[in-house]
Motif scaffolding. Structure first.
Motif, mmCIF file in Angstrom:
data_model
loop_
_atom_site.group_PDB
_atom_site.id
_atom_site.type_symbol
_atom_site.label_atom_id
_atom_site.label_comp_id
_atom_site.label_asym_id
_atom_site.label_seq_id
_atom_site.Cartn_x
_atom_site.Cartn_y
_atom_site.Cartn_z
ATOM 1 N N VAL A 6 -4.001 31.722 -9.523
ATOM 2 C CA VAL A 6 -2.731 31.933 -8.819
ATOM 3 C C VAL A 6 -2.735 31.244 -7.449
ATOM 4 C CG1 VAL A 6 -1.175 33.671 -7.836
ATOM 5 C CG2 VAL A 6 -2.154 34.010 -10.113
ATOM 6 N N PRO A 7 -3.753 31.449 -6.610
ATOM 7 C CA PRO A 7 -3.745 30.753 -5.322
ATOM 8 C C PRO A 7 -3.788 29.228 -5.473
ATOM 9 C CG PRO A 7 -5.355 32.533 -5.274
ATOM 10 C CD PRO A 7 -4.853 32.408 -6.680
ATOM 11 N N LEU A 8 -4.470 28.761 -6.534
ATOM 12 C CA LEU A 8 -4.501 27.321 -6.774
ATOM 13 C C LEU A 8 -3.116 26.795 -7.133
ATOM 14 C CD1 LEU A 8 -7.854 26.933 -8.748
ATOM 15 C CD2 LEU A 8 -7.377 26.246 -6.390
ATOM 16 N N MET A 9 -2.376 27.548 -7.936
ATOM 17 C CA MET A 9 -1.014 27.137 -8.286
ATOM 18 C C MET A 9 -0.116 27.118 -7.053
ATOM 19 S SD MET A 9 -0.045 29.015 -11.786
ATOM 20 C CE MET A 9 -1.370 29.504 -12.854
ATOM 21 N N VAL A 10 -0.227 28.154 -6.252
ATOM 22 C CA VAL A 10 0.588 28.220 -5.037
ATOM 23 C C VAL A 10 0.204 27.080 -4.103
ATOM 24 C CG1 VAL A 10 1.095 29.588 -2.968
ATOM 25 C CG2 VAL A 10 0.998 30.701 -5.205
ATOM 26 N N GLY A 11 -1.095 26.867 -3.933
ATOM 27 C CA GLY A 11 -1.557 25.773 -3.072
ATOM 28 C C GLY A 11 -1.096 24.420 -3.580
ATOM 29 N N GLY A 12 -1.163 24.217 -4.892
ATOM 30 C CA GLY A 12 -0.700 22.961 -5.478
ATOM 31 C C GLY A 12 0.791 22.756 -5.261
ATOM 32 N N GLY A 13 1.557 23.830 -5.422
ATOM 33 C CA GLY A 13 3.003 23.754 -5.185
ATOM 34 C C GLY A 13 3.317 23.424 -3.736
ATOM 35 N N LEU A 14 2.591 24.056 -2.820
ATOM 36 C CA LEU A 14 2.795 23.785 -1.392
ATOM 37 C C LEU A 14 2.426 22.341 -1.051
ATOM 38 C CD1 LEU A 14 1.440 27.070 0.260
ATOM 39 C CD2 LEU A 14 3.810 26.277 0.199
ATOM 40 N N LEU A 15 1.331 21.885 -1.592
ATOM 41 C CA LEU A 15 0.897 20.509 -1.334
ATOM 42 C C LEU A 15 1.905 19.507 -1.880
ATOM 43 C CD1 LEU A 15 -1.321 18.733 -0.166
ATOM 44 C CD2 LEU A 15 -2.478 18.833 -2.371
ATOM 45 N N SER A 16 2.392 19.757 -3.078
ATOM 46 C CA SER A 16 3.389 18.870 -3.674
ATOM 47 C C SER A 16 4.675 18.867 -2.847
ATOM 48 C CB SER A 16 3.684 19.313 -5.108
ATOM 49 O OG SER A 16 4.710 18.529 -5.661
ATOM 50 N N ALA A 17 5.105 20.040 -2.416
ATOM 51 C CA ALA A 17 6.327 20.139 -1.615
ATOM 52 C C ALA A 17 6.156 19.406 -0.285
ATOM 53 C CB ALA A 17 6.670 21.605 -1.373
ATOM 54 N N TYR A 18 5.021 19.598 0.356
ATOM 55 C CA TYR A 18 4.775 18.936 1.635
ATOM 56 C C TYR A 18 4.747 17.416 1.465
ATOM 57 C CZ TYR A 18 2.573 17.361 5.902
ATOM 58 O OH TYR A 18 2.307 16.687 7.073
ATOM 59 N N SER A 19 4.144 16.966 0.396
ATOM 60 C CA SER A 19 4.074 15.536 0.117
ATOM 61 C C SER A 19 5.470 14.938 -0.057
ATOM 62 C CB SER A 19 3.228 15.297 -1.131
ATOM 63 O OG SER A 19 3.261 13.947 -1.505
ATOM 64 N N GLN A 20 6.303 15.611 -0.813
ATOM 65 C CA GLN A 20 7.667 15.127 -1.038
ATOM 66 C C GLN A 20 8.484 15.177 0.250
ATOM 67 O OE1 GLN A 20 8.913 17.594 -4.292
ATOM 68 N NE2 GLN A 20 8.195 16.146 -5.822
ATOM 69 N N TYR A 21 8.328 16.237 1.001
ATOM 70 C CA TYR A 21 9.044 16.368 2.278
ATOM 71 C C TYR A 21 8.631 15.238 3.225
ATOM 72 C CZ TYR A 21 10.816 18.403 6.595
ATOM 73 O OH TYR A 21 11.482 18.612 7.777
ATOM 74 N N SER A 22 7.350 14.971 3.304
ATOM 75 C CA SER A 22 6.847 13.896 4.175
ATOM 76 C C SER A 22 7.366 12.538 3.729
ATOM 77 C CB SER A 22 5.318 13.875 4.171
ATOM 78 O OG SER A 22 4.826 15.060 4.748
ATOM 79 N N ALA A 23 7.426 12.316 2.428
ATOM 80 C CA ALA A 23 7.955 11.045 1.913
ATOM 81 C C ALA A 23 9.406 10.862 2.329
ATOM 82 C CB ALA A 23 7.826 10.998 0.386
ATOM 83 N N GLY A 24 10.165 11.936 2.337
ATOM 84 C CA GLY A 24 11.556 11.864 2.779
ATOM 85 C C GLY A 24 11.675 11.516 4.251
ATOM 86 N N GLU A 25 10.835 12.125 5.059
ATOM 87 C CA GLU A 25 10.839 11.835 6.496
ATOM 88 C C GLU A 25 10.448 10.379 6.758
ATOM 89 O OE1 GLU A 25 11.928 14.068 8.911
ATOM 90 O OE2 GLU A 25 12.468 15.185 7.116
ATOM 91 N N ILE A 26 9.451 9.912 6.030
ATOM 92 C CA ILE A 26 9.013 8.517 6.181
ATOM 93 C C ILE A 26 10.135 7.570 5.759
ATOM 94 C CG2 ILE A 26 7.442 6.771 5.242
ATOM 95 C CD1 ILE A 26 5.305 9.045 5.166
ATOM 96 N N GLY A 27 10.801 7.870 4.658
ATOM 97 C CA GLY A 27 11.914 7.036 4.193
ATOM 98 C C GLY A 27 13.034 6.972 5.213
ATOM 99 N N LYS A 28 13.334 8.091 5.826
ATOM 100 C CA LYS A 28 14.394 8.119 6.838
ATOM 101 C C LYS A 28 13.997 7.264 8.039
ATOM 102 C CE LYS A 28 17.170 11.143 9.717
ATOM 103 N NZ LYS A 28 17.381 12.485 10.219
ATOM 104 N N GLU A 29 12.765 7.393 8.485
ATOM 105 C CA GLU A 29 12.304 6.605 9.637
ATOM 106 C C GLU A 29 12.259 5.111 9.311
ATOM 107 O OE1 GLU A 29 11.946 7.700 12.811
ATOM 108 O OE2 GLU A 29 12.735 9.536 11.938
#
Length: 135
Positions: A6-29
């Motif tokens: 369970v913590p691995l799934m949550v951690g994986g989801g958080l990591l994936s979300a952060y990665s996608q969010y960061s990609a969006g910020e980079i694209g905007k910049e």
């Protein structure tokens, strides 16, 4: 599935979300930088046009003077005014096209950012749903 998954799934989801969010910020910049480059290119093109206009005016004045014609009367003046008008029209057109290109680039960056944020939220929801299912 064990409790450790369970913590691995949550951690994986958080990591994936952060990665996608960061990609969006980079694209905007990146889009902001590209828009600024377009603006600088338009400024350089305008400077080049003005330089060519100055050279054309000087050439016309020299040519008229060599023929013994007053450079700022009659036909030579009409040619100079036409050159100036063409340059002004070209500058106006280029400014409009450059502005349009900059707005398009910025809009693409904002859309990319929004899509990435949506993807991040989806990853979080998916990770949360999986964690809830297996716990």
């Amino acid at each position: 599935m064990g409790a450790a998954a369970v913590p691995l799934m949550v951690g994986g989801g958080l990591l994936s979300a952060y990665s996608q969010y960061s990609a969006g910020e980079i694209g905007k910049e990146e889009s902001k930088v590209a828009a600024k480059q377009e603006e600088l290119s338009a400024t350089a093109r305008e400077a080049d046009r003005k330089e060519r206009l100055i050279q054309a005016l000087a050439s016309s004045a020299a040519s008229a003077g060599a023929r013994g014609i007053a450079a700022y009367e009659g036909s030579p003046l009409a040619i100079l005014e036409a050159d100036i008008d063409r340059e002004a029209e070209a500058t106006t057109r280029d400014k409009f096209m450059s502005s349009l290109a900059q707005k398009t680039i910025r809009s693409r960056g904002k859309i990319q950012q929004k899509q990435a944020r949506l993807g991040a939220a989806t990853s979080l929801l998916k990770g949360g749903a999986q964690a809830a299912y297996y716990s």
